[in-house]
Design an enzyme around this catalytic site. Structure first.
Site, PDB file in Angstrom:
ATOM      1  CE  LYS A  48      -0.665   1.477  -6.751  1.00 24.03           C
ATOM      2  NZ  LYS A  48      -0.889   1.472  -5.322  1.00 24.03           N
ATOM      3  CD  GLN A  92       1.003   0.970  -2.049  1.00 22.86           C
ATOM      4  OE1 GLN A  92       0.946   1.945  -3.193  1.00 22.86           O
ATOM      5  NE2 GLN A  92       0.698  -0.095  -2.055  1.00 22.86           N
ATOM      6  CG  ASP A 115      -6.074   4.341  -3.798  1.00 22.61           C
ATOM      7  OD1 ASP A 115      -6.357   3.698  -4.903  1.00 22.61           O
ATOM      8  OD2 ASP A 115      -5.202   3.889  -2.887  1.00 22.61           O
TER       9      ASP A 115
END
Ligand code: NAD
Length: 281
Positions: A48, A92, A115
């Site tokens: 990422k 994460q 997200d």
């Protein structure tokens, strides 16, 4: 059989994002928080970070010790929520078990929830007001769109019902007029459901779960699974045999994975624009 080439499409989208970002006065910034020492999570975070660099998004990484308390994590998120120079926050997953993941995800400012996993943004999808879509489902929809694959009227079998993939994906498919069956570990006779489907989307994390005999001829297969078998990454589908039977299939790697990462970049830009235009969602 045709390959749904996520790798090439992601590269094309990245190129366009890079051009767009050059015209911005201020560099967009994504903050990634990784808790613990999980090797796979470290790899994903690095991918990422590199993708952000490629297109001109600044990335800030917080590596927190496995033993970090929930209280410290809460304080950090509140601080980043209030930092006007940070446009997106990504936690994460998975977090260590002792941390309440839902509480942490819901602490993220909905305008920085890159997200799309806080309850507000998930609920928006449920009521058909899609705004920030979780990265994996968003990447899959974009890939299908690129190949002119319509969901309306299709029978879709989704395997796996996690908050990150299966649940939002099922809702997004319903929102597009598909008839959706969601299967999982407790489903009795998975094959009955897959054989009746025009599109199979599998996110079980179980290699060779989908075999040739479970797939209708000319169906479309989206393999979301990532399994490390003898240091080789494979999906949930017996690719070599299934590919001859279907019309389209995503490879693993090179299918959904790169589309997930590029969706993250797109969400970061979207939030950057929302924040800079002072539009509240
Ligand atoms: P998860 O691991 O939280 O849950 C797995 C789901 O699959 C559960 O709902 C479970 O009931 C179901 N399942 C497991 N084994 C099954 C079986 N034998 N038959 C039927 N259903 C079964 O789900 P997740 O976090 O969505 O991850 C699923 C997989 O997708 C993992 O391999 C993960 O690495 C991968 N993943 C890939 C991407 C990507 O970008 N390609 C993104 C997220 C997750």
């Amino acid at each position: 059989m045709n390959i749904l080439d996520g790798k090439s499409l992601a590269k094309k989208i990245e190129k366009n994002l890079k051009k767009e970002i050059i015209s911005f006065k201020l560099k967009p910034c994504l903050c990634v928080i990784l808790v613990g020492d999980d090797d796979a999570s470290k790899i994903y975070v690095n991918i990422k970070k590199k993708s952000c660099e490629n297109v001109g998004i600044k990335s800030i990484l917080y590596y927190l010790n496995e033993n970090v308390t929930e209280e410290i994590l809460v304080r950090l998120i509140k601080k980043i929520n209030n930092d006007p120079l940070i446009n997106g926050i990504l936690i994460q997953l998975p977090l260590p078990k002792k941390i309440n993941t839902r509480k942490i995800l819901d602490l993220i400012d909905k305008n920085k929830d890159v997200d799309g996993l806080n309850s507000y943004n998930l609920m928006k999808i449920l009521i058909g007001q899609e705004n920030i879509i979780p990265c994996t489902p968003k990447g899959i929809l974009r890939l299908l769109e690129e190949y002119n694959i319509l969901l309306e009227g299709k029978n879709i079998c989704i395997i796996g019902f996690s908050d990150i993939v299966g649940k939002p994906l099922a809702t997004l498919c319903l929102n597009r007029g598909a008839t959706v069956t969601v299967c999982h570990k407790k489903t009795i006779n998975l094959k009955d459901h897959t054989l009746n489907s025009d599109i199979i989307m599998t996110a079980a994390g179980f290699p060779n779960l989908i075999t040739e005999d479970m797939v209708k001829r000319d169906s479309i297969i989206i393999d979301i699974g990532i399994n490390n078998i003898n240091k080789k990454i494979v999906g949930d589908v017996d690719f070599e045999k299934v590919k001859f039977k279907c019309k389209y299939i995503t490879p693993v790697p090179g299918g959904v994975g790169p589309m997930t990462v590029v969706a993250l970049l797109e969400n970061t830009i979207k939030l950057y624009k929302i924040q800079n235009e002072k539009i509240r969602i």
